[in-house]
Design a protein around this motif. Sequence first.
Motif, PDB file in Angstrom:
ATOM      1  N   THR A  54     -12.548   4.651  -0.620  1.00 29.67           N
ATOM      2  CA  THR A  54     -11.613   4.911   0.472  1.00 29.67           C
ATOM      3  C   THR A  54     -10.189   4.620   0.011  1.00 29.67           C
ATOM      4  OG1 THR A  54     -11.635   2.639   1.347  1.00 29.67           O
ATOM      5  CG2 THR A  54     -13.328   4.147   2.167  1.00 29.67           C
ATOM      6  N   ARG A  55      -9.249   5.098   0.814  1.00 27.59           N
ATOM      7  CA  ARG A  55      -7.858   4.640   0.739  1.00 27.59           C
ATOM      8  C   ARG A  55      -7.487   4.204   2.145  1.00 27.59           C
ATOM      9  NH1 ARG A  55      -5.494   5.890  -4.089  1.00 27.59           N
ATOM     10  NH2 ARG A  55      -6.208   7.790  -5.137  1.00 27.59           N
ATOM     11  N   ARG A  56      -7.078   2.961   2.280  1.00 27.37           N
ATOM     12  CA  ARG A  56      -6.690   2.446   3.587  1.00 27.37           C
ATOM     13  C   ARG A  56      -5.179   2.587   3.748  1.00 27.37           C
ATOM     14  NH1 ARG A  56     -10.085  -3.302   3.555  1.00 27.37           N
ATOM     15  NH2 ARG A  56     -12.134  -2.395   3.144  1.00 27.37           N
ATOM     16  N   ASN A  57      -4.753   3.168   4.873  1.00 27.31           N
ATOM     17  CA  ASN A  57      -3.321   3.299   5.139  1.00 27.31           C
ATOM     18  C   ASN A  57      -2.800   2.038   5.813  1.00 27.31           C
ATOM     19  OD1 ASN A  57      -3.708   6.817   6.036  1.00 27.31           O
ATOM     20  ND2 ASN A  57      -3.605   5.836   4.044  1.00 27.31           N
ATOM     21  N   PHE A  58      -3.356   0.891   5.411  1.00 22.82           N
ATOM     22  CA  PHE A  58      -2.962  -0.395   5.975  1.00 22.82           C
ATOM     23  C   PHE A  58      -3.298  -1.486   4.955  1.00 22.82           C
ATOM     24  CE2 PHE A  58      -7.062   1.068   7.612  1.00 22.82           C
ATOM     25  CZ  PHE A  58      -7.920   0.067   7.220  1.00 22.82           C
ATOM     26  N   TYR A  59      -3.016  -2.720   5.306  1.00 22.84           N
ATOM     27  CA  TYR A  59      -3.192  -3.850   4.390  1.00 22.84           C
ATOM     28  C   TYR A  59      -4.363  -4.725   4.852  1.00 22.84           C
ATOM     29  CZ  TYR A  59       1.524  -2.609   2.866  1.00 22.84           C
ATOM     30  OH  TYR A  59       2.612  -1.932   2.389  1.00 22.84           O
ATOM     31  N   SER A  60      -5.058  -5.331   3.891  1.00 19.09           N
ATOM     32  CA  SER A  60      -6.181  -6.221   4.211  1.00 19.09           C
ATOM     33  C   SER A  60      -6.041  -7.536   3.452  1.00 19.09           C
ATOM     34  CB  SER A  60      -7.519  -5.570   3.836  1.00 19.09           C
ATOM     35  OG  SER A  60      -7.655  -4.299   4.437  1.00 19.09           O
ATOM     36  N   ILE A  61      -6.418  -8.626   4.125  1.00 13.97           N
ATOM     37  CA  ILE A  61      -6.489  -9.958   3.504  1.00 13.97           C
ATOM     38  C   ILE A  61      -7.873 -10.502   3.807  1.00 13.97           C
ATOM     39  CG2 ILE A  61      -5.413 -12.224   3.254  1.00 13.97           C
ATOM     40  CD1 ILE A  61      -3.019 -11.182   4.822  1.00 13.97           C
ATOM     41  N   ILE A  62      -8.586 -10.968   2.792  1.00 17.41           N
ATOM     42  CA  ILE A  62      -9.947 -11.449   2.978  1.00 17.41           C
ATOM     43  C   ILE A  62     -10.075 -12.853   2.386  1.00 17.41           C
ATOM     44  CG2 ILE A  62     -12.401 -11.072   2.498  1.00 17.41           C
ATOM     45  CD1 ILE A  62      -9.967  -8.160   2.216  1.00 17.41           C
ATOM     46  N   LEU A  63     -10.506 -13.794   3.218  1.00 16.90           N
ATOM     47  CA  LEU A  63     -10.788 -15.162   2.777  1.00 16.90           C
ATOM     48  C   LEU A  63     -12.296 -15.329   2.701  1.00 16.90           C
ATOM     49  CD1 LEU A  63      -9.998 -18.126   2.160  1.00 16.90           C
ATOM     50  CD2 LEU A  63     -10.027 -18.528   4.639  1.00 16.90           C
ATOM     51  N   ASP A 121       2.473  14.821 -10.355  1.00 14.41           N
ATOM     52  CA  ASP A 121       1.031  15.006 -10.588  1.00 14.41           C
ATOM     53  C   ASP A 121       0.317  13.668 -10.747  1.00 14.41           C
ATOM     54  OD1 ASP A 121       1.353  17.732 -10.464  1.00 14.41           O
ATOM     55  OD2 ASP A 121       1.331  18.048 -12.641  1.00 14.41           O
ATOM     56  N   VAL A 122       0.937  12.765 -11.504  1.00 11.94           N
ATOM     57  CA  VAL A 122       0.314  11.456 -11.746  1.00 11.94           C
ATOM     58  C   VAL A 122       0.268  10.636 -10.462  1.00 11.94           C
ATOM     59  CG1 VAL A 122       0.570   9.236 -12.927  1.00 11.94           C
ATOM     60  CG2 VAL A 122       0.903  11.367 -14.196  1.00 11.94           C
ATOM     61  N   ILE A 123       1.375  10.618  -9.711  1.00 14.04           N
ATOM     62  CA  ILE A 123       1.417   9.845  -8.468  1.00 14.04           C
ATOM     63  C   ILE A 123       0.379  10.375  -7.482  1.00 14.04           C
ATOM     64  CG2 ILE A 123       2.846   9.149  -6.499  1.00 14.04           C
ATOM     65  CD1 ILE A 123       3.581   7.885  -9.247  1.00 14.04           C
ATOM     66  N   LYS A 124       0.254  11.691  -7.395  1.00 15.74           N
ATOM     67  CA  LYS A 124      -0.733  12.293  -6.482  1.00 15.74           C
ATOM     68  C   LYS A 124      -2.150  11.930  -6.916  1.00 15.74           C
ATOM     69  CE  LYS A 124      -1.954  15.012  -3.073  1.00 15.74           C
ATOM     70  NZ  LYS A 124      -1.878  16.467  -3.140  1.00 15.74           N
ATOM     71  N   GLU A 125      -2.402  11.940  -8.213  1.00 14.17           N
ATOM     72  CA  GLU A 125      -3.735  11.610  -8.712  1.00 14.17           C
ATOM     73  C   GLU A 125      -4.093  10.149  -8.454  1.00 14.17           C
ATOM     74  OE1 GLU A 125      -6.132  11.321 -12.972  1.00 14.17           O
ATOM     75  OE2 GLU A 125      -4.382  12.631 -12.814  1.00 14.17           O
ATOM     76  N   THR A 145      -2.518   7.860  -6.286  1.00 10.86           N
ATOM     77  CA  THR A 145      -2.368   7.331  -4.925  1.00 10.86           C
ATOM     78  C   THR A 145      -2.896   8.241  -3.828  1.00 10.86           C
ATOM     79  OG1 THR A 145      -0.181   8.309  -4.492  1.00 10.86           O
ATOM     80  CG2 THR A 145      -0.244   6.212  -5.691  1.00 10.86           C
ATOM     81  N   GLY A 146      -3.075   9.527  -4.142  1.00 15.43           N
ATOM     82  CA  GLY A 146      -3.484  10.463  -3.116  1.00 15.43           C
ATOM     83  C   GLY A 146      -2.334  11.076  -2.344  1.00 15.43           C
ATOM     84  N   PHE A 147      -1.098  10.678  -2.687  1.00 17.80           N
ATOM     85  CA  PHE A 147       0.097  11.186  -2.006  1.00 17.80           C
ATOM     86  C   PHE A 147       1.102  11.700  -3.026  1.00 17.80           C
ATOM     87  CE2 PHE A 147      -1.680   8.133   0.964  1.00 17.80           C
ATOM     88  CZ  PHE A 147      -1.578   8.795   2.186  1.00 17.80           C
ATOM     89  N   PRO A 148       1.935  12.688  -2.662  1.00 16.64           N
ATOM     90  CA  PRO A 148       2.999  13.127  -3.568  1.00 16.64           C
ATOM     91  C   PRO A 148       4.055  12.044  -3.732  1.00 16.64           C
ATOM     92  CG  PRO A 148       3.240  14.179  -1.433  1.00 16.64           C
ATOM     93  CD  PRO A 148       1.930  13.453  -1.397  1.00 16.64           C
ATOM     94  N   ALA A 149       4.820  12.115  -4.803  1.00 15.50           N
ATOM     95  CA  ALA A 149       5.838  11.094  -5.075  1.00 15.50           C
ATOM     96  C   ALA A 149       6.852  10.996  -3.944  1.00 15.50           C
ATOM     97  CB  ALA A 149       6.531  11.411  -6.399  1.00 15.50           C
TER      98      ALA A 149
END
Length: 316
Positions: free
Chosen positions: A63-72, A247-251, A253-257
């Motif tokens: 997955t790619r989460r469009n948010f942040y996670s913190i796990i203890l 091209d590299v950023i899209k590959e 991160t899944g998003f264009p630069a």
Amino acid sequence: MKQAEIRELRNEQDFKEFYLKNAPATFCEECNNITYVHGNGFLEIAKLEDLKKGQKPVEGKQTRRNFYSIILLTEGEIKESIGHKLYHFLPGTLYFIGENQLHAIERWSDNVKGVFCMFDADYFLLCIKHQIKLNQFPFFQANQEPFIKLSEREILMMEHLFWKLNSEKCQKTTFNDDLLTRMFLNVILLESERIYNKQTSADAFSLSRKDQLAAQFQLLVNQHFMEKKQVADYAELLHIHPNHLNDVIKEVTGFPASHFIQKQLIQEAKSRLIQTSDTVSMIAMDLNFTDDSYFGRFFKKQTGVTPLQYRKNHKH
């Protein structure tokens, strides 16, 4: 792996639908069930053992989460892929999953215990004035290790902070009645950064060449987004062709630069609209837009509302 096989999780609802069977509306039974209207951000806290009980068979699914996670993690063992690296976490670990980071759960042992916290950039943005930007925390940067090991005292401290964070979240009675919640989230991140910096090794974190380029690009955007708004500007700084950079950023991160440049501009604009009394004209000028109307069109295209509407909706 093909991009189509990577599931994008935009918010807490996507998270629940992807990972859990019969997910509750809220993870906390004591909450007042006040949710945020669209655009106000979100914060969710849950016990790892509760997530484990309702977990779907998601092992290895990226997955790619469009948010942040913190796990203890306080008991049990967890194996997860973050970026392109597999991690084996043991009790006493605090780990982090940054926004848009490639991620997959590989295995949670049956006896896991701890705390799971997720929030998006908009929620953190509504924190106290002049707060530290999320992308400045080292554990959310792609070229840094995403975890810290905690001492017994630090585990107790973090458990207490998460408990206070959840307690304050539960007690809110209006949409904006959660300044203390945001402050406790800020404290958790600042304490994590302090421990992280104390533990930081001089050894370089191993990344592929493409991941290194993506990390360098995002750091440059953080530094220069106000005056450099074109992908070509960053390609020049990195001594590569703009098409190759994109091209590299899209590959990776899944998003264009361009997405990261625009996102940084929008986050800065939102911060100033909420946390200052500057006029829209002043903000547009500070962000080096040629005129107010262009800034207004850019802001509305990215957020769906005008700068003044955003300020009205989010001002305390």
